[in-house]
Each structure stands twice: as C-alpha cells, then as structure tokens.
Design a protein around this motif. Sequence first.
Motif, PDB file in Angstrom:
ATOM      1  N   THR A  16       5.019  -0.370   0.345  1.00 29.56           N
ATOM      2  CA  THR A  16       5.584   1.276  -1.428  1.00 29.56           C
ATOM      3  C   THR A  16       5.002   0.720  -2.273  1.00 29.56           C
ATOM      4  O   THR A  16       4.918  -0.797  -2.775  1.00 29.56           O
ATOM      5  CB  THR A  16       6.885   1.109  -1.123  1.00 29.56           C
ATOM      6  N   ILE A  17       5.948   1.071  -4.098  1.00 25.81           N
ATOM      7  CA  ILE A  17       5.757   1.602  -4.828  1.00 25.81           C
ATOM      8  C   ILE A  17       6.260  -0.239  -5.472  1.00 25.81           C
ATOM      9  O   ILE A  17       5.220  -0.742  -6.074  1.00 25.81           O
ATOM     10  CB  ILE A  17       5.737   2.420  -5.992  1.00 25.81           C
ATOM     11  N   GLU A  18       7.151  -0.677  -4.541  1.00 26.53           N
ATOM     12  CA  GLU A  18       7.511  -1.944  -4.891  1.00 26.53           C
ATOM     13  C   GLU A  18       6.974  -3.081  -4.824  1.00 26.53           C
ATOM     14  O   GLU A  18       7.402  -4.208  -4.439  1.00 26.53           O
ATOM     15  CB  GLU A  18       9.351  -1.987  -4.434  1.00 26.53           C
ATOM     16  N   GLY A  19       5.857  -3.001  -3.993  1.00 28.19           N
ATOM     17  CA  GLY A  19       5.139  -4.228  -3.110  1.00 28.19           C
ATOM     18  C   GLY A  19       5.541  -4.020  -2.000  1.00 28.19           C
ATOM     19  O   GLY A  19       4.888  -5.495  -0.805  1.00 28.19           O
ATOM     20  N   LYS A  20       6.013  -3.561  -0.821  1.00 27.13           N
ATOM     21  CA  LYS A  20       6.718  -3.818   0.299  1.00 27.13           C
ATOM     22  C   LYS A  20       5.988  -3.064   1.364  1.00 27.13           C
ATOM     23  O   LYS A  20       5.663  -2.016   1.519  1.00 27.13           O
ATOM     24  CB  LYS A  20       8.005  -2.818   0.851  1.00 27.13           C
ATOM     25  N   LYS A  21       5.865  -4.137   2.389  1.00 25.86           N
ATOM     26  CA  LYS A  21       4.855  -3.935   3.302  1.00 25.86           C
ATOM     27  C   LYS A  21       4.585  -3.272   4.274  1.00 25.86           C
ATOM     28  O   LYS A  21       5.701  -4.122   4.897  1.00 25.86           O
ATOM     29  CB  LYS A  21       3.913  -4.916   4.033  1.00 25.86           C
TER      30      LYS A  21
ATOM     31  N   THR B  63      11.113   5.112  -0.541  1.00 28.44           N
ATOM     32  CA  THR B  63      10.263   4.897  -2.138  1.00 28.44           C
ATOM     33  C   THR B  63       8.776   5.510  -1.051  1.00 28.44           C
ATOM     34  O   THR B  63       9.077   5.087   0.353  1.00 28.44           O
ATOM     35  CB  THR B  63       9.963   3.076  -2.175  1.00 28.44           C
ATOM     36  N   PRO B  64       8.051   6.285  -1.960  1.00 28.47           N
ATOM     37  CA  PRO B  64       7.320   6.857  -1.456  1.00 28.47           C
ATOM     38  C   PRO B  64       5.685   5.215  -1.195  1.00 28.47           C
ATOM     39  O   PRO B  64       6.251   3.596  -1.822  1.00 28.47           O
ATOM     40  CB  PRO B  64       6.601   7.264  -2.990  1.00 28.47           C
ATOM     41  N   PHE B  65       4.918   6.089  -0.281  1.00 26.19           N
ATOM     42  CA  PHE B  65       3.813   4.642  -0.857  1.00 26.19           C
ATOM     43  C   PHE B  65       2.869   4.821  -1.550  1.00 26.19           C
ATOM     44  O   PHE B  65       2.265   5.821  -2.278  1.00 26.19           O
ATOM     45  CB  PHE B  65       3.102   4.962   1.136  1.00 26.19           C
ATOM     46  N   ASN B  66       2.140   3.677  -1.749  1.00 29.87           N
ATOM     47  CA  ASN B  66       1.119   4.193  -2.659  1.00 29.87           C
ATOM     48  C   ASN B  66      -0.783   3.505  -2.262  1.00 29.87           C
ATOM     49  O   ASN B  66      -1.074   3.245  -3.012  1.00 29.87           O
ATOM     50  CB  ASN B  66       1.968   3.195  -4.220  1.00 29.87           C
ATOM     51  N   SER B  67      -0.470   2.701  -1.020  1.00 27.63           N
ATOM     52  CA  SER B  67      -1.689   2.700  -0.825  1.00 27.63           C
ATOM     53  C   SER B  67      -1.627   2.182   0.905  1.00 27.63           C
ATOM     54  O   SER B  67      -0.317   2.391   1.465  1.00 27.63           O
ATOM     55  CB  SER B  67      -1.970   0.700  -0.843  1.00 27.63           C
ATOM     56  N   GLY B  68      -2.714   2.284   1.531  1.00 27.85           N
ATOM     57  CA  GLY B  68      -2.594   1.949   2.892  1.00 27.85           C
ATOM     58  C   GLY B  68      -3.313   3.413   3.544  1.00 27.85           C
ATOM     59  O   GLY B  68      -4.582   3.720   3.806  1.00 27.85           O
ATOM     60  N   MET B  69      -2.926   2.948   5.265  1.00 31.56           N
ATOM     61  CA  MET B  69      -3.769   3.922   6.215  1.00 31.56           C
ATOM     62  C   MET B  69      -3.314   3.962   7.520  1.00 31.56           C
ATOM     63  O   MET B  69      -2.089   3.262   7.551  1.00 31.56           O
ATOM     64  CB  MET B  69      -4.665   3.005   6.373  1.00 31.56           C
TER      65      MET B  69
END
Length: 196
Positions: A160-165, A136-142
């Motif tokens: 991730t795009i599913e909200g997994k931290k 699954t791709p990431f969609n936020s963070g650093m």
Amino acid sequence: MKKLNSFFFLLFFATLMISCGSDDDAGSVTENHFEVDGTRYEFKDGMIINFRTYAGNSNFDISLTTSDIQLIEGEPMPQDDVISGVYFEIFTVESNKIPTGTYTYALGDENAGTFSDYSELVINGSYSNNDAELVTPFNSGMIEVLQNGPVYELNFDVTTIEGKKVTGYFKGNLYEIDDSASKPGNSTSKKLFSKE
C-alpha cells in the motif's frame, strides 16, 4: 513371517497417516486468505466484473472479501455488514476473460497486463455506514491469475501507499458479472466494498 507382515502393515499405515497429516497442513497454508500487519483474514467469496472495453483494452474488476456474497436484483451484496478484502482493477487484451498471467501495478496506466492505482485494501469496511477502519490504495506489486474452467487461482503480493505489505491467496469459483454493455452511470458497482 506373520510378525513381519504385521510390521509392514503398521509401517504402511503410519506412512499413510503421516502423508494425510502433511496434506492437511499444506491445505491450511494455502487456504483462501490474505495477511497484512501480521493479521490473517479468511476469504469467503469473491467476484469478477467484466466492466468495459475502451482504448483497445478490457477492464476486469476482482473483489475478494471476508463475507459471503449474494445477488440481490442482480447486484452483488455482502451478507455481513463489516467486511475486509482486496480489490484489483485489471486490464487485458481479451474482452471476454482474464488471461492467465501475472499483472503488475502501473500508476495511471491502462495497458494490458497491469492493475491500476484504483486497486485497494479495505479493512473492516461497514457496508451500511459506507465507512471503514482502513481504505488504502496499492502502489506496487503483482497479482497472478490462473484459471481451470470455472475455478480461479489468485496469488498476490502488493504494497500500500503507507508501505503495508499485503499477501494473499484465493482458489475457487467467483461470481462473474458481465457489465461490458452498460453505459456509464448505469453500471454495477465496481467495488464490492462501496455503495458508490
């Protein structure tokens, strides 16, 4: 006086043992790992590919994995068939190294100081079957990149795009592969987790 000297020796020894114990505890907190959904995975190895420079920015790809890596005919290969890990596609202004700094997620952007939406999490990927429990791709963070000689230190906190931290830490040497002179279609696999 002898009792006093013995007391100070025991106090010093106890302090030394407590200090060593706390250092060991600190080491276990920062050992190479990543966490997702309350599950902790231990990183064993990783690599950086200097992929290519275009549009004024350079593309570096970082893969960190739960398997040791070996080079077979110049290609990085995991030693375990089933592996987990993370992949970051980072863009910089430097063409020969990843500058120290913090890189943030950017959708469809290839500007320096960012990592792309091709960056992803892989859980239990089978190299021989080319499938996985989760990709699954990431969609936020650093991701923060530090370097001291050949030793890299990486900290990341992404979603991730599913909200997994997904949080993690890696410190150590990485395989460094220069693929910057290759032509499209003849380059090293960008992602360690896929044969494509």
